[in-house]
Design a protein around this motif. Structure first.
Motif, PDB file in Angstrom:
ATOM      1  N   ILE A 250       0.792  -1.381  -0.206  1.00  0.00           N
ATOM      2  CA  ILE A 250      -0.148   0.039  -0.086  1.00  0.00           C
ATOM      3  C   ILE A 250       0.978   1.270  -0.220  1.00  0.00           C
ATOM      4  N   ALA A 251       0.190   2.380  -0.346  1.00  0.00           N
ATOM      5  CA  ALA A 251       1.256   3.570  -0.472  1.00  0.00           C
ATOM      6  C   ALA A 251       1.670   4.314   0.775  1.00  0.00           C
ATOM      7  N   GLY A 252       0.563   4.104   2.002  1.00  0.00           N
ATOM      8  CA  GLY A 252       1.086   4.687   3.030  1.00  0.00           C
ATOM      9  C   GLY A 252       0.019   4.733   4.094  1.00  0.00           C
ATOM     10  N   ALA A 253       0.041   5.634   5.040  1.00  0.00           N
ATOM     11  CA  ALA A 253      -1.031   5.374   6.163  1.00  0.00           C
ATOM     12  C   ALA A 253      -1.053   6.856   6.743  1.00  0.00           C
ATOM     13  N   GLY A 254      -2.096   7.358   7.508  1.00  0.00           N
ATOM     14  CA  GLY A 254      -2.620   8.395   8.165  1.00  0.00           C
ATOM     15  C   GLY A 254      -2.878   7.897   9.643  1.00  0.00           C
ATOM     16  N   LEU A 255      -2.272   8.050  10.471  1.00  0.00           N
ATOM     17  CA  LEU A 255      -2.820   7.262  12.012  1.00  0.00           C
ATOM     18  C   LEU A 255      -2.633   8.472  12.891  1.00  0.00           C
ATOM     19  N   ASP A 256      -3.881   8.327  13.619  1.00  0.00           N
ATOM     20  CA  ASP A 256      -4.056   9.110  14.744  1.00  0.00           C
ATOM     21  C   ASP A 256      -4.118   8.340  16.093  1.00  0.00           C
ATOM     22  N   VAL A 257      -3.968   7.084  16.267  1.00  0.00           N
ATOM     23  CA  VAL A 257      -4.104   6.047  17.173  1.00  0.00           C
ATOM     24  C   VAL A 257      -3.066   4.987  16.997  1.00  0.00           C
ATOM     25  N   PHE A 258      -2.694   4.663  18.047  1.00  0.00           N
ATOM     26  CA  PHE A 258      -1.562   3.704  18.271  1.00  0.00           C
ATOM     27  C   PHE A 258      -1.758   2.613  19.135  1.00  0.00           C
ATOM     28  N   ASP A 259      -0.862   1.332  19.052  1.00  0.00           N
ATOM     29  CA  ASP A 259      -1.104   0.240  20.210  1.00  0.00           C
ATOM     30  C   ASP A 259      -0.545   1.022  21.478  1.00  0.00           C
ATOM     31  N   VAL A 260       0.327   1.751  21.506  1.00  0.00           N
ATOM     32  CA  VAL A 260       0.937   2.351  22.759  1.00  0.00           C
ATOM     33  C   VAL A 260       0.680   3.824  22.418  1.00  0.00           C
ATOM     34  N   GLU A 261       0.391   4.488  23.462  1.00  0.00           N
ATOM     35  CA  GLU A 261       0.272   6.089  23.217  1.00  0.00           C
ATOM     36  C   GLU A 261       0.902   6.576  24.554  1.00  0.00           C
ATOM     37  N   PRO A 262       1.460   7.842  24.494  1.00  0.00           N
ATOM     38  CA  PRO A 262       2.067   8.468  23.526  1.00  0.00           C
ATOM     39  C   PRO A 262       3.070   7.383  22.627  1.00  0.00           C
ATOM     40  N   LEU A 263       2.805   7.527  21.236  1.00  0.00           N
ATOM     41  CA  LEU A 263       3.770   6.720  20.482  1.00  0.00           C
ATOM     42  C   LEU A 263       5.327   6.718  20.568  1.00  0.00           C
ATOM     43  N   PRO A 264       5.892   5.916  20.966  1.00  0.00           N
ATOM     44  CA  PRO A 264       7.447   5.782  21.400  1.00  0.00           C
ATOM     45  C   PRO A 264       8.318   6.465  20.276  1.00  0.00           C
ATOM     46  N   LEU A 265       9.162   7.091  20.722  1.00  0.00           N
ATOM     47  CA  LEU A 265      10.183   7.594  19.472  1.00  0.00           C
ATOM     48  C   LEU A 265      10.886   6.385  18.616  1.00  0.00           C
ATOM     49  N   ASP A 266      11.032   5.534  19.329  1.00  0.00           N
ATOM     50  CA  ASP A 266      11.716   4.444  18.455  1.00  0.00           C
ATOM     51  C   ASP A 266      10.711   3.144  17.805  1.00  0.00           C
ATOM     52  N   ASP A 267       9.663   3.642  17.838  1.00  0.00           N
ATOM     53  CA  ASP A 267       8.621   2.858  17.012  1.00  0.00           C
ATOM     54  C   ASP A 267       8.983   2.798  15.666  1.00  0.00           C
ATOM     55  N   GLU A 268       8.799   1.705  15.039  1.00  0.00           N
ATOM     56  CA  GLU A 268       9.049   1.463  13.527  1.00  0.00           C
ATOM     57  C   GLU A 268       8.276   2.252  12.776  1.00  0.00           C
ATOM     58  N   LEU A 269       7.187   2.812  13.208  1.00  0.00           N
ATOM     59  CA  LEU A 269       6.223   3.954  12.346  1.00  0.00           C
ATOM     60  C   LEU A 269       6.871   4.919  12.219  1.00  0.00           C
ATOM     61  N   GLN A 270       7.852   5.318  13.137  1.00  0.00           N
ATOM     62  CA  GLN A 270       8.204   6.840  13.075  1.00  0.00           C
ATOM     63  C   GLN A 270       9.255   6.838  12.058  1.00  0.00           C
ATOM     64  N   THR A 271       9.691   5.498  11.646  1.00  0.00           N
ATOM     65  CA  THR A 271      10.929   5.634  10.345  1.00  0.00           C
ATOM     66  C   THR A 271      10.177   5.510   8.789  1.00  0.00           C
ATOM     67  N   LEU A 272       8.934   5.459   8.926  1.00  0.00           N
ATOM     68  CA  LEU A 272       8.314   5.301   7.512  1.00  0.00           C
ATOM     69  C   LEU A 272       7.951   6.649   7.202  1.00  0.00           C
ATOM     70  N   PRO A 273       8.683   7.140   5.957  1.00  0.00           N
ATOM     71  CA  PRO A 273       8.314   8.506   5.440  1.00  0.00           C
ATOM     72  C   PRO A 273       6.871   8.915   4.911  1.00  0.00           C
ATOM     73  N   ASN A 274       6.114   7.740   4.359  1.00  0.00           N
ATOM     74  CA  ASN A 274       4.849   7.885   3.608  1.00  0.00           C
ATOM     75  C   ASN A 274       3.658   7.696   4.600  1.00  0.00           C
ATOM     76  N   VAL A 275       4.146   8.016   5.948  1.00  0.00           N
ATOM     77  CA  VAL A 275       3.044   7.795   7.241  1.00  0.00           C
ATOM     78  C   VAL A 275       2.945   9.308   7.767  1.00  0.00           C
ATOM     79  N   ILE A 276       1.669   9.623   7.946  1.00  0.00           N
ATOM     80  CA  ILE A 276       1.338  10.851   8.669  1.00  0.00           C
ATOM     81  C   ILE A 276       1.098  10.292  10.127  1.00  0.00           C
ATOM     82  N   LEU A 277       1.755  10.809  10.948  1.00  0.00           N
ATOM     83  CA  LEU A 277       1.504  10.434  12.641  1.00  0.00           C
ATOM     84  C   LEU A 277       0.916  11.664  13.152  1.00  0.00           C
ATOM     85  N   LEU A 278      -0.238  11.505  13.806  1.00  0.00           N
ATOM     86  CA  LEU A 278      -0.770  12.544  14.577  1.00  0.00           C
ATOM     87  C   LEU A 278      -1.009  11.751  16.060  1.00  0.00           C
ATOM     88  N   PRO A 279      -1.094  13.054  17.118  1.00  0.00           N
ATOM     89  CA  PRO A 279      -0.846  12.570  18.406  1.00  0.00           C
ATOM     90  C   PRO A 279      -2.275  12.504  19.046  1.00  0.00           C
TER      91      PRO A 279
END
Ligand code: 8YV
Length: 314
Positions: A250-279
């Motif tokens: 798939i091309a990417g994702a927009g995520l406002d919610v996560f398994d662990v919140e706040p999303l840890p800085l070392d979470d793999e999702l943080q490394t994906l450029p085509n993902v928008i992460l919202l708190p």
């Protein structure tokens, strides 16, 4: 005369707290506290945000509790069987946050589709000097799939209308009034994922919906399609999502919610450029949070006084 105690574990505007304090002894309990609750008193009501797990163990410590008032629409942290068994009423805040959450859905469709967030980075990083930005694809003419067509989903479909997109939805049961209104058309699960250029996940988290969107669904999506999650992180199988994005399935994702919140800085999702992460900001506007607090306080007050609450959890 002493007043009955209520616990408050979510941010509530001062004027509403002052109103409550006329009838109750209002005790601030840190969010997430579930141990030694007796040290805070014995409440008749408890107002909380998401994330405080209320189960039999917690309820056993609170013999006078009549109502749990959740300031939020999602109530996955409440173990409803235990709450019912304890004879406690539970209430949430449906309706008042539909617009705010739907606005973020619309924003993510446009931002992912037209690269709005990515191109901000592109400009600031000086990449523009190396050549024009790569082309994106039109949003109009595309198909947006709403997974979980409830109040918020309906509002998302309404806000999308002027964009000239087709809206489809998948619920276990078709909602004929939605199809007949022309707002969105039901699809069975396979076709839903295959046809959607954007999938907007709005399914509430429950034991039945944990990992509901999995590898098989993601495999049906088009390589140009995006997944948007505004429900709860755990509704989507996150490792499968990361893999689908990494592999270009798939091309990417927009995520406002996560398994662990706040999303840890070392979470793999943080490394994906085509993902928008919202708190987790779906409902986070001043007006909406005020409306949620007002409703949650009314539910707390009425339930604590043994009166019917406005929006009980069925
Ligand atoms: C809140 C939410 O941020 O309503 C919900 O279910 O996820 C959000 O509106 C959350 O409940 C914290 O109070």
């Amino acid at each position: 005369m002493s007043q009955p105690t209520v616990f408050v574990s979510a941010p509530v505007p001062d004027d509403l707290l002052e109103e409550l304090a006329r009838e109750f002894d209002v005790v601030a309990v840190p969010p997430g506290t579930t141990q030694d609750l007796g040290r805070y008193g014995s409440p008749v009501g408890w107002l909380m945000g998401g994330g405080t797990p209320i189960d039999a163990g917690v309820l056993a410590q609170l013999p006078d509790l009549k109502v749990v008032s959740n300031s939020g629409v999602g109530y996955d942290s409440l173990v409803m069987d235990d709450i019912r068994a304890a004879g406690v009423i539970a209430a949430n805040t449906p309706g008042v946050l539909d617009n705010a959450v739907a606005e973020i859905a619309l924003g993510l469709v446009l931002s992912l589709g037209r690269g709005i967030v990515g191109f901000d980075r592109f400009t600031r990083d000086g990449r523009w000097a190396d050549g024009a930005a790569p082309l994106t694809r039109d949003v109009h003419g595309k198909t947006v799939g709403v997974l979980g067509m409830g109040r918020i989903g309906k509002r998302v479909a309404q806000l999308l209308q002027p964009l000239g997109v087709s809206v489809i939805y998948h619920n276990r049961a078709r909602r004929p009034e939605i199809d007949e209104s022309g707002l969105a058309q039901w699809r069975e699960r396979e076709a839903f994922f295959a046809e959607s250029d954007f999938v907007v996940v709005l399914v509430p988290l429950s034991p039945q919906t944990r990992g509901y969107v999995g590898a098989a669904d993601l495999a049906r999506m088009q390589p140009t399609a995006y997944l948007i999650n505004l429900a709860r992180g755990a509704v989507v199988d996150t490792p499968a999502l990361v893999e689908a994005i990494r592999s270009g399935q798939i091309a990417g994702a927009g995520l406002d919610v996560f398994d662990v919140e706040p999303l840890p800085l070392d979470d793999e999702l943080q490394t994906l450029p085509n993902v928008i992460l919202l708190p987790h900001i779906g409902s986070a506007t001043a007006e909406t949070r005020r409306a949620m607090s007002e409703l949650a306080v009314r539910n707390l007050r009425n339930g604590s006084l043994g009166q019917p609450v406005e929006t009980p959890i069925p």
